[in-house]
Design an enzyme around this catalytic site. Structure first.
Site, PDB file in Angstrom:
ATOM      1  N   ASP A  32       0.826  -1.215   0.000  1.00 25.66           N
ATOM      2  CA  ASP A  32       0.000   0.000   0.000  1.00 25.66           C
ATOM      3  C   ASP A  32       0.858   1.263   0.000  1.00 25.66           C
ATOM      4  O   ASP A  32       1.961   1.259   0.546  1.00 25.66           O
ATOM      5  CB  ASP A  32      -0.890  -0.034   1.261  1.00 25.66           C
ATOM      6  CG  ASP A  32      -2.058   0.919   1.153  1.00 25.66           C
ATOM      7  OD1 ASP A  32      -2.301   1.461   0.060  1.00 25.66           O
ATOM      8  OD2 ASP A  32      -2.732   1.130   2.178  1.00 25.66           O
ATOM      9  N   ASN A  75     -10.524  -2.971  -6.281  1.00 26.66           N
ATOM     10  CA  ASN A  75      -9.709  -2.075  -7.115  1.00 26.66           C
ATOM     11  C   ASN A  75     -10.329  -1.793  -8.487  1.00 26.66           C
ATOM     12  O   ASN A  75      -9.962  -0.816  -9.141  1.00 26.66           O
ATOM     13  CB  ASN A  75      -8.283  -2.623  -7.299  1.00 26.66           C
ATOM     14  CG  ASN A  75      -7.412  -2.473  -6.076  1.00 26.66           C
ATOM     15  OD1 ASN A  75      -6.467  -3.231  -5.871  1.00 26.66           O
ATOM     16  ND2 ASN A  75      -7.711  -1.494  -5.230  1.00 26.66           N
TER      17      ASN A  75
END
Ligand code: FPP
Length: 263
Positions: free
Chosen positions: A37, A85
């Site tokens: 991340d 996503n």
């Protein structure tokens, strides 16, 4: 906690070679997973488009995969693209898909050189044809490799995986292939995408976020969690070694008391 912080302070004085020498090769995590991340924030801090962060993130993937394979980690799962996503701006999604293809084109030689077997979890059928073709090629050409399993989570979600397993189990019970009483943790695990992979021992998340974000929910039951402030594109070999050393410094009790483990 005290113990961990003290260790990290000590690690700061050590070189990468010294850190690597401290890693106990007999107590490596059997299966490591990483939530990579912070690519977007890394780019934003430099006034760059988000995709620049993903591109730099891909270089970090190269280094982490190579280091884990050389250390002898049996399995590494990387959260490359989640079911959520797909909600990102279409341009970012298509960039990530092209990056995946580029990654496989570039890294197949590393996989072959380091005896890595390539694998995926998730709804690979959702991906564009070119990416799927490279996934198949990487799987086929590394199928005989006996070193680390490099597992990319692609269009993956932990809840989706559990629901898929439940559907397959229901079908097997309905068709008489399995008795409900035969269902236990081991048989359930065999219906997940990670079937056959070693137990998940260590999960790393970068960028200071402390969430599991629908990643390997079933598999995470007894895993150790390691959070670091480093954004993924800044995550170094040094950070990786410190995470493994931190893991090796923990006592894993699996529900037992420390006295029971000591005896
Ligand atoms: C999270 O950062 C990262 C992703 C959603 C994609 C991960 C992709 C890579 C590391 C590069 C490509 C890797 C392979 C294996 C092809 P974010 O964009 O959510 O960052 P932010 O939270 O700072 O916005």
């Amino acid at each position: 906690m005290e113990h961990t912080l003290t260790q990290i302070k000590d690690y700061a004085d050590l070189t990468v070679a010294e850190l690597a020498a401290l890693v106990d090769s007999l107590r490596l995590p059997r299966h490591m997973a990483i939530i990579m991340d912070g690519n977007g924030r890394w780019a934003a801090r430099r006034g760059l488009p988000r995709i620049a962060g993903h591109k730099k993130g891909m270089e970090v993937v190269h280094e982490v995969v190579e280091t884990c394979a050389r250390l002898g980690v049996p399995a590494l799962t990387l959260y490359a693209f989640s079911t959520e996503n797909w909600k990102r701006p279409p341009l970012e999604v298509s960039f990530l898909m092209s990056l995946l293809t580029l990654y496989l084109r570039q890294e197949l030689s590393l996989m072959k050189r380091e005896n890595i077997r390539f694998s995926t979890i998730g709804r690979v059928e959702d991906l564009p044809a070119e990416a799927r073709a490279w996934i198949e090629k990487a799987k086929t050409e590394t199928a005989g490799n006996t070193g680390m399993v490099l597992d990319l989570a692609l269009s993956y979600g932990g809840r989706w995986e559990i629901i898929e397993a439940a559907k397959k189990i229901a079908a097997d019970i309905k068709s008489g292939k399995m008795e409900p009483s035969a269902l236990d943790e081991r048989t359930f695990s065999g219906y997940l995408d990670t079937r056959g992979m070693p137990e998940l021992d260590l999960v790393i998340r970068t960028s200071g976020e402390r969430r599991v974000s629908n990643f390997l929910l079933w598999q995470m039951a007894y895993a150790e969690l390691y959070f670091t402030e480093a954004l993924w594109p800044d995550f170094t070999q040094r950070d990786l070694l410190i995470a493994i050393l931190d893991y090796q410094g923990r006592q894993r009790r699996f529900g037992k008391t420390s006295e029971q483990l000591g005896s």
